[in-house]
Design a protein around this motif. Structure first.
Motif, PDB file in Angstrom:
ATOM      1  N   VAL A 287       4.298  -2.094   7.654  1.00 28.72           N
ATOM      2  CA  VAL A 287       3.372  -2.728   6.727  1.00 28.72           C
ATOM      3  C   VAL A 287       1.952  -2.336   7.100  1.00 28.72           C
ATOM      4  O   VAL A 287       1.517  -2.542   8.236  1.00 28.72           O
ATOM      5  N   LEU A 288       1.224  -1.741   6.145  1.00 30.77           N
ATOM      6  CA  LEU A 288      -0.188  -1.411   6.324  1.00 30.77           C
ATOM      7  C   LEU A 288      -1.017  -2.567   5.784  1.00 30.77           C
ATOM      8  O   LEU A 288      -0.885  -2.945   4.606  1.00 30.77           O
ATOM      9  N   CYS A 289      -1.855  -3.140   6.619  1.00 32.80           N
ATOM     10  CA  CYS A 289      -2.630  -4.321   6.238  1.00 32.80           C
ATOM     11  C   CYS A 289      -3.878  -3.894   5.471  1.00 32.80           C
ATOM     12  O   CYS A 289      -5.007  -3.929   5.981  1.00 32.80           O
ATOM     13  N   ALA A 290      -3.655  -3.462   4.242  1.00 33.22           N
ATOM     14  CA  ALA A 290      -4.731  -3.097   3.318  1.00 33.22           C
ATOM     15  C   ALA A 290      -4.204  -3.314   1.909  1.00 33.22           C
ATOM     16  O   ALA A 290      -3.029  -3.057   1.627  1.00 33.22           O
ATOM     17  N   ALA A 291      -5.049  -3.792   1.028  1.00 34.96           N
ATOM     18  CA  ALA A 291      -4.618  -4.177  -0.318  1.00 34.96           C
ATOM     19  C   ALA A 291      -4.346  -2.945  -1.174  1.00 34.96           C
ATOM     20  O   ALA A 291      -5.013  -1.917  -1.052  1.00 34.96           O
ATOM     21  N   THR A 292      -3.353  -3.060  -2.038  1.00 38.75           N
ATOM     22  CA  THR A 292      -3.043  -1.985  -2.973  1.00 38.75           C
ATOM     23  C   THR A 292      -3.946  -2.078  -4.195  1.00 38.75           C
ATOM     24  O   THR A 292      -4.474  -3.146  -4.520  1.00 38.75           O
ATOM     25  N   SER A 293      -4.104  -0.956  -4.885  1.00 39.48           N
ATOM     26  CA  SER A 293      -4.966  -0.914  -6.060  1.00 39.48           C
ATOM     27  C   SER A 293      -4.292  -1.609  -7.239  1.00 39.48           C
ATOM     28  O   SER A 293      -3.095  -1.434  -7.472  1.00 39.48           O
ATOM     29  N   PRO A 294      -5.050  -2.371  -8.035  1.00 37.75           N
ATOM     30  CA  PRO A 294      -4.455  -3.016  -9.219  1.00 37.75           C
ATOM     31  C   PRO A 294      -4.395  -2.083 -10.430  1.00 37.75           C
ATOM     32  O   PRO A 294      -3.827  -2.456 -11.450  1.00 37.75           O
ATOM     33  N   ALA A 295      -4.965  -0.872 -10.327  1.00 41.62           N
ATOM     34  CA  ALA A 295      -5.030   0.038 -11.479  1.00 41.62           C
ATOM     35  C   ALA A 295      -3.913   1.067 -11.437  1.00 41.62           C
ATOM     36  O   ALA A 295      -4.104   2.217 -11.831  1.00 41.62           O
ATOM     37  N   ILE A 296      -2.737   0.685 -10.946  1.00 42.56           N
ATOM     38  CA  ILE A 296      -1.594   1.585 -10.860  1.00 42.56           C
ATOM     39  C   ILE A 296      -0.516   1.091 -11.816  1.00 42.56           C
ATOM     40  O   ILE A 296      -0.146  -0.089 -11.806  1.00 42.56           O
ATOM     41  N   LYS A 297       0.001   1.985 -12.639  1.00 49.81           N
ATOM     42  CA  LYS A 297       1.018   1.603 -13.606  1.00 49.81           C
ATOM     43  C   LYS A 297       2.342   1.277 -12.913  1.00 49.81           C
ATOM     44  O   LYS A 297       2.579   1.688 -11.769  1.00 49.81           O
ATOM     45  N   LEU A 298       3.189   0.578 -13.620  1.00 46.03           N
ATOM     46  CA  LEU A 298       4.422   0.065 -13.032  1.00 46.03           C
ATOM     47  C   LEU A 298       5.333   1.170 -12.527  1.00 46.03           C
ATOM     48  O   LEU A 298       5.971   1.036 -11.489  1.00 46.03           O
ATOM     49  N   GLN A 299       5.403   2.294 -13.236  1.00 45.81           N
ATOM     50  CA  GLN A 299       6.324   3.349 -12.847  1.00 45.81           C
ATOM     51  C   GLN A 299       5.769   4.256 -11.749  1.00 45.81           C
ATOM     52  O   GLN A 299       6.474   5.120 -11.241  1.00 45.81           O
ATOM     53  N   ASP A 300       4.512   4.067 -11.371  1.00 46.10           N
ATOM     54  CA  ASP A 300       3.885   4.923 -10.363  1.00 46.10           C
ATOM     55  C   ASP A 300       3.972   4.289  -8.984  1.00 46.10           C
ATOM     56  O   ASP A 300       4.190   3.083  -8.830  1.00 46.10           O
TER      57      ASP A 300
ATOM     58  N   TYR B 227      -7.328  -0.009  10.741  1.00 42.45           N
ATOM     59  CA  TYR B 227      -6.367  -0.713   9.895  1.00 42.45           C
ATOM     60  C   TYR B 227      -5.072  -0.937  10.669  1.00 42.45           C
ATOM     61  O   TYR B 227      -4.592  -0.033  11.358  1.00 42.45           O
ATOM     62  N   GLU B 228      -4.522  -2.117  10.523  1.00 45.64           N
ATOM     63  CA  GLU B 228      -3.320  -2.489  11.261  1.00 45.64           C
ATOM     64  C   GLU B 228      -2.061  -2.025  10.531  1.00 45.64           C
ATOM     65  O   GLU B 228      -1.944  -2.162   9.309  1.00 45.64           O
ATOM     66  N   ILE B 229      -1.134  -1.465  11.279  1.00 43.25           N
ATOM     67  CA  ILE B 229       0.209  -1.165  10.777  1.00 43.25           C
ATOM     68  C   ILE B 229       1.186  -1.971  11.623  1.00 43.25           C
ATOM     69  O   ILE B 229       1.273  -1.772  12.839  1.00 43.25           O
ATOM     70  N   ARG B 230       1.933  -2.872  10.991  1.00 47.58           N
ATOM     71  CA  ARG B 230       2.880  -3.723  11.705  1.00 47.58           C
ATOM     72  C   ARG B 230       4.251  -3.059  11.706  1.00 47.58           C
ATOM     73  O   ARG B 230       4.782  -2.708  10.653  1.00 47.58           O
TER      74      ARG B 230
ATOM     75  N   ALA C  27       9.063   6.304   6.752  1.00 43.57           N
ATOM     76  CA  ALA C  27       8.454   5.575   5.646  1.00 43.57           C
ATOM     77  C   ALA C  27       7.055   6.109   5.422  1.00 43.57           C
ATOM     78  O   ALA C  27       6.412   6.638   6.334  1.00 43.57           O
ATOM     79  N   SER C  28       6.564   5.973   4.181  1.00 42.96           N
ATOM     80  CA  SER C  28       5.244   6.505   3.856  1.00 42.96           C
ATOM     81  C   SER C  28       4.627   5.707   2.731  1.00 42.96           C
ATOM     82  O   SER C  28       5.304   4.945   2.023  1.00 42.96           O
ATOM     83  N   CYS C  29       3.329   5.891   2.545  1.00 41.61           N
ATOM     84  CA  CYS C  29       2.606   5.306   1.427  1.00 41.61           C
ATOM     85  C   CYS C  29       1.456   6.226   1.055  1.00 41.61           C
ATOM     86  O   CYS C  29       1.026   7.061   1.844  1.00 41.61           O
TER      87      CYS C  29
ATOM     88  N   THR D   1       0.245  -3.341   2.118  1.00 34.78           N
ATOM     89  CA  THR D   1       0.969  -2.198   1.560  1.00 34.78           C
ATOM     90  C   THR D   1       2.256  -1.987   2.342  1.00 34.78           C
ATOM     91  O   THR D   1       2.216  -1.769   3.563  1.00 34.78           O
ATOM     92  N   LEU D   2       3.368  -2.054   1.653  1.00 34.58           N
ATOM     93  CA  LEU D   2       4.663  -1.826   2.284  1.00 34.58           C
ATOM     94  C   LEU D   2       5.007  -0.342   2.217  1.00 34.58           C
ATOM     95  O   LEU D   2       5.090   0.236   1.131  1.00 34.58           O
TER      96      LEU D   2
END
Length: 477
Positions: free
Chosen positions: A57-70, A82-85, A218-220, A259-260
């Motif tokens: 888990v990356l402790c940073a917020a995801t963008s709200p401007a991303i479509k559902l299929q992306d 930034y913390e990664i748990r 895993a990646s993001c 961010t997962l």
């Protein structure tokens, strides 16, 4: 659906506590993300909810401007920690509950776009030259928890690795020092930055104690902005979505506070890099060649005595093509062009090669395939003077054969060497070269005179034997 959102930041449950409740209330479902952006992926029609063995888990917020299929996109600030748990309930089969077995994880920042993945080595080398002494990825060791033996390879600017205990709390803090706009084609301001990928590959130890057996990857997707730029971008995206209608908002993903990282295939050379750059392998750590390792069985070593292919032909096999690529300094594309024979490679157009290898290497590969020779700076036509008087008639002079010499450096030494080869004389015994001037005078040829000779001039070389010391004088008429 939300991971950590309803819990305070200081709360860190044990691995056993993580998996007591229903999984649907803790974990978002992992999606298999391909290594390359456009790779097809197969998702089973019915997937049972199960307790995942690993979660990052990356402790940073995801963008709200991303479509559902992306795929989700996370904005980071340059140089900010930034913390990664690292969460896991993994236990090796046959292992007692009290046994402590360490795992090894490699964190890497790479490119998300396929075009930049092909030219990753060149892009990173260019960044190294523009930012000497800096790194792309670092570990903030004072803030990290449960991280043992962190290792940073001096030539792997975008990779860090460490050991950790899956039965204990582990939290690693990372810093990304490059921004997304540093890899755009133009840098005039306002360009859209390229996306990166943070990928974590985890390995377990084999019988010999080397961490080479992959367990989980895993990646993001991220974008990196100058300090405070990520916060402004997040705010801009949120305001843009809020201005849309309710029906339009439903097409976009909600913004999560963390961010997962989703499961993916291991990085192509992560397993090889893990075995090569681990602390026990100290002789490998001082390698001066930062090229990506090519694990393909058809990619031979550059030091192989068999890699002596001079030119690529239509009949070249896969092996011959790989050897030719290495000999001509295209070894970083061995895997990309691993299934290309000589005929396949020569059928590619210049634009195809640029798309595969990038602009610089694509143009170079196109020129090498076409055997495009460098045009000489100066071409001269030289005929040797006949030694017998019977051959000095004007008729013979008109029909005499001339040979061409090509000059690149435009110096007297280069001209003397070329004349020595042409006349089969020892270069160290030609003491001077002169040119016949007005009224038959002899003018000693200098570097300035060579640079100002008209291209494709013709001369006859008069060779004179001199003594004390023995040698030759060549006069160009």
């Amino acid at each position: 659906m939300l991971f950590w959102h309803s819990q305070p930041e200081h709360y860190w449950p044990s691995p056993a506590e993580h998996y007591q409740g229903p999984t649907s209330s803790i974990f978002r479902e992992s999606l298999q993300v391909p290594f390359l952006k456009q790779e097809e992926q197969t998702v089973p029609a019915t997937a049972e909810l199960h307790c995942p063995t690993f979660q990052c888990v990356l402790c940073a917020a995801t963008s709200p401007a991303i479509k559902l299929q992306d795929e989700t996109l996370t904005y980071l600030n340059q140089g900010q920690s930034y913390e990664i748990r690292m969460l896991s309930n993994w236990r090796q089969s046959g292992e007692s509950p009290g046994c402590r077995r360490l795992l090894k994880s490699m964190i890497r920042v790479g490119f998300h776009d396929r075009r930049l993945q092909y030219t990753e080595r060149q892009q990173l080398e260019g960044w190294r030259w523009s930012r000497p002494g800096d790194r792309i990825l670092d570990i903030d060791i004072p803030l990290s928890v449960g991280v043992m033996e962190p290792h940073i390879h001096p030539t792997m600017l975008n990779t860090v690795e460490f050991l950790w205990d899956p039965t204990r709390r582990t939290s690693v803090f990372i810093q990304v020092h490059c921004i997304s706009t540093e890899f755009t084609l133009r840098k005039n301001g306002g360009e859209k930055g390229v996306p990166f990928r943070i990928q974590i590959d985890t390995f377990k130890a084999d019988e010999n104690g080397a961490h080479t057996e992959p367990l989980y990857s895993a990646s993001c997707q991220i974008k990196v902005f100058k300090p405070k730029g990520a916060d402004r971008k997040q705010k801009t995206d949120r305001e843009k979505i809020e201005k849309r209608s309710l029906q339009e908002r439903e097409k976009y993903q909600p913004s999560y506070e963390t961010t997962l990282l989703t499961g993916c295939t291991p990085w192509p050379d992560s397993e090889v890099s893990s075995s090569q750059h681990s602390p026990p392998s100290t002789p490998e750590l001082n390698s001066s060649t930062p090229e990506r390792v090519c694990p393909s069985p058809v990619c031979p070593s550059a030091s192989s005595p068999e890699s002596t292919v001079e030119a690529l032909t239509l009949s070249a096999t896969l092996q011959d093509t790989q050897q030719w690529l290495i000999k001509n300094r295209f070894s970083s594309y061995c895997r990309t062009l691993g299934n290309f024979t000589g005929a396949d490679l020569m059928k590619l157009s210049r634009s195809d090669l640029i798309q595969i290898c990038g602009a610089a290497d694509g143009i170079r590969l196109s020129n090498v395939l076409k055997s495009r020779a460098v045009r000489p700076r100066l071409t001269l036509y030289i005929g040797t003077e006949a030694k017998e008087k019977d051959d000095e008639s004007s008729e013979n002079a008109q029909t005499a054969l001339y040979r061409e010499i090509h000059l690149q450096e435009l110096t007297t030494i280069e001209l003397t060497t070329q004349l020595a080869d042409l006349t089969s004389l020892p270069a160290n015994q030609i003491y001077w070269v002169s040119r016949q001037g007005p009224n038959g005078i002899q003018i000693l040829i200098s570097d300035a005179m060579v640079r100002n000779l008209p291209d494709e001039s013709s001369f006859r070389a008069d060779i004179t034997k001199v003594q004390n010391p023995d040698g030759y004088h060549i006069m160009l008429k």
